[in-house]
Design a protein around this motif. Sequence first.
Motif, mmCIF file in Angstrom:
data_model
loop_
_atom_site.group_PDB
_atom_site.id
_atom_site.type_symbol
_atom_site.label_atom_id
_atom_site.label_comp_id
_atom_site.label_asym_id
_atom_site.label_seq_id
_atom_site.Cartn_x
_atom_site.Cartn_y
_atom_site.Cartn_z
ATOM 1 N N VAL A 1 -13.977 -5.761 49.134
ATOM 2 C CA VAL A 1 -13.478 -7.019 48.572
ATOM 3 C C VAL A 1 -13.470 -6.874 47.049
ATOM 4 O O VAL A 1 -14.530 -6.740 46.438
ATOM 5 C CB VAL A 1 -14.355 -8.217 48.989
ATOM 6 N N VAL A 2 -12.279 -6.890 46.481
ATOM 7 C CA VAL A 2 -12.157 -6.704 45.035
ATOM 8 C C VAL A 2 -11.953 -8.065 44.377
ATOM 9 O O VAL A 2 -10.921 -8.714 44.590
ATOM 10 C CB VAL A 2 -10.979 -5.777 44.690
ATOM 11 N N PRO A 3 -12.928 -8.534 43.606
ATOM 12 C CA PRO A 3 -12.754 -9.828 42.947
ATOM 13 C C PRO A 3 -11.681 -9.753 41.860
ATOM 14 O O PRO A 3 -11.360 -8.665 41.359
ATOM 15 C CB PRO A 3 -14.138 -10.099 42.330
ATOM 16 N N GLU A 4 -11.139 -10.888 41.509
ATOM 17 C CA GLU A 4 -10.166 -10.946 40.415
ATOM 18 C C GLU A 4 -10.829 -10.480 39.121
ATOM 19 O O GLU A 4 -11.986 -10.800 38.855
ATOM 20 C CB GLU A 4 -9.671 -12.390 40.231
ATOM 21 N N ASP A 5 -10.094 -9.696 38.338
ATOM 22 C CA ASP A 5 -10.619 -9.314 37.029
ATOM 23 C C ASP A 5 -10.867 -10.563 36.197
ATOM 24 O O ASP A 5 -10.046 -11.487 36.181
ATOM 25 C CB ASP A 5 -9.623 -8.419 36.288
ATOM 26 N N LYS A 6 -12.020 -10.589 35.535
ATOM 27 C CA LYS A 6 -12.293 -11.710 34.631
ATOM 28 C C LYS A 6 -11.418 -11.570 33.385
ATOM 29 O O LYS A 6 -11.188 -10.461 32.909
ATOM 30 C CB LYS A 6 -13.779 -11.712 34.221
ATOM 31 N N GLU A 7 -10.959 -12.675 32.874
ATOM 32 C CA GLU A 7 -10.092 -12.629 31.695
ATOM 33 C C GLU A 7 -10.925 -12.336 30.452
ATOM 34 O O GLU A 7 -11.921 -13.000 30.176
ATOM 35 C CB GLU A 7 -9.363 -13.957 31.514
ATOM 36 N N TYR A 8 -10.505 -11.320 29.715
ATOM 37 C CA TYR A 8 -11.207 -10.991 28.481
ATOM 38 C C TYR A 8 -10.791 -11.953 27.380
ATOM 39 O O TYR A 8 -9.601 -12.164 27.134
ATOM 40 C CB TYR A 8 -10.905 -9.555 28.041
ATOM 41 N N VAL A 9 -11.775 -12.534 26.729
ATOM 42 C CA VAL A 9 -11.549 -13.400 25.570
ATOM 43 C C VAL A 9 -12.436 -12.889 24.441
ATOM 44 O O VAL A 9 -13.640 -12.703 24.628
ATOM 45 C CB VAL A 9 -11.895 -14.877 25.885
ATOM 46 N N ARG A 10 -11.830 -12.657 23.310
ATOM 47 C CA ARG A 10 -12.608 -12.127 22.183
ATOM 48 C C ARG A 10 -13.758 -13.074 21.851
ATOM 49 O O ARG A 10 -13.559 -14.276 21.681
ATOM 50 C CB ARG A 10 -11.708 -11.943 20.955
ATOM 51 N N ASN A 11 -14.973 -12.505 21.778
ATOM 52 C CA ASN A 11 -16.161 -13.330 21.576
ATOM 53 C C ASN A 11 -17.174 -12.550 20.727
ATOM 54 O O ASN A 11 -18.125 -11.971 21.251
ATOM 55 C CB ASN A 11 -16.770 -13.716 22.928
#
Length: 581
Positions: free
Chosen positions: A176-186
């Motif tokens: 089960v491959v979860p959705e990639d988390k969205e990268y947000v510059r932090n």
Amino acid sequence: MEKKILLGNEAIARGAWEAGVKVSSAYPGTPSTEVSENLVKYEGVYAEWAPNEKVAAEVAQGASIVGVRAMCAMKCVGLNVASDPLYTASYIGALGGLVYIVADDPGLYSSQNEQDTRMIGRSAHVPVIEPSDSEEARVFTKRAFEISEKYDTPVILRTTTRLAHSQGVVNLEERVVPEDKEYVRNPAKNIMMPGMAKGRHIYVEQREKQLAEDACSIDLNKVTYDDTSIGIITSGIPYQYVKEVLPHASVLKLGIVHPLPKKLIEEFASKVDRLIIVEELEPVIEEQVRSWGIACEGKELFTKQGEYSANMLREKLLQEKVDVDPAAEVPNRPPILCPGCPHRSTYSVLKKLGLHASGDIGCYTLGAVAPLNVVDTTLCMGGSISMLHGIEKAKGKDYLKKWVAVIGDSTFLHTGVNSLMNMVYNQATGTVIILDNSTTGMTGHQNHPATGKMLNGETTYAIDLEKLCRAMGIEDVIVVDAFDLAKLEQVVKEEVEKDVLSVIIAQSPCALLKSYVPKGKCVVDPEKCKKCGMCLKPGCPAIKKDEETGCAVIDDTMCNGCGLCQQLCPFGAIDLIPNRK
């Protein structure tokens, strides 16, 4: 649901694949090596060998920061190399699940110290979970990624040699491959400058407190009440010994060994008459339980050294003397270099010249034992070169003419490069011998950056060790066939006398490589043999003295045709019979 018998390491690889891992980086180290060797077989995962564990941890961190599940794998002492990124990774956290697979080695089967990873996890404020069989290894690996993402933290999955290399029934599930988390510059989270790190340190403390509370109800920790006259707190492989020896005892089996579930432990302790903590190596659980004012027994009954066993628990807890059948005892066999090993040839030359060797980690540590007795030191990966530098700075250039450093090709690329760079930078003299056998030998013949092959077998650029050394500014770099005794002796004698920094690359492939083709077989002519024993001096297990005649005899089933004994025989009594084409 399909079932399969898997090693603990195979089960970890399966669990990582089922969890949807996309990136894995590792450096081979027993007992962790098979994790990566099995993971690379699965589709949808990028798995690589890194030059060292620090690099592997940083690769995994990079993948996690952009939102995918990633892992790195290593043995316990490898975590020392990776501790620099680990301690800061604890502050940064994990957008995509980030798991360190770390294999401890109770009993020192393949390590230079007995290290307890739970203590590092505690120091780094990183949760540590520990399975006790192959099925748990699969399940706990998956849960490690869930915990990592839920609590925004790296997670250490701690195993031991016994778990890594024991087999058990495993339930196979789908990936089960979860959705990639969205990268947000932090920057406040991902850039650990002092100002940002102060804020993240506060977060880490809060996270660890929450984890400790949640651990009281999480299903990785399991309580079984039966006979409450005795209660055992344990984890990992020791749990199996407890269940075998005390099947009716009440047991708190910890799956999360850091942070500890204080309320759960207090409740369990209140319901049993006698509380005993069974844990291998350091009293990590015991010390914390005692600090809470809970009376318990632990290391006063057991030992900090080595592996535990069911028999040991019988003796310590039940006062049962266990008699071992002498016929079942395996005779001790001294460790020795394999027939045809090129290291034996190099060490033969060093011994003849009366040189001391500052040694490193790998097969070549066996040059320390009889009959070679050449290696004087073994500290850590890459340490041989740095120690040679320290010896020169302590005693001067002339003293160093009786010393060399020896290091393998994989170990040189692991951390030897920096050590050699330090010698160049600080104007050192000395002779470094790179024992280039074209593989990572002691951990099972894995590829590395100088072999031209990746973990998946793909062809890649092979680092040229000679050019690498010359690029540092070292002019004296000599490549020699490790089995050309005359040439090797000449080169070593010349280089140790020079007041310069020199590198000798003694090349010959490991005789156990699948690609290795023996030149033939060595045969002793008993008519010519003078029984001088010169051929026996290097300690090749393929050659021995005949008890009746006193002549040397070569076992053709073991001989790899390296020709070392032939070159050592002063009477021409040994012939190399070439293989038929």
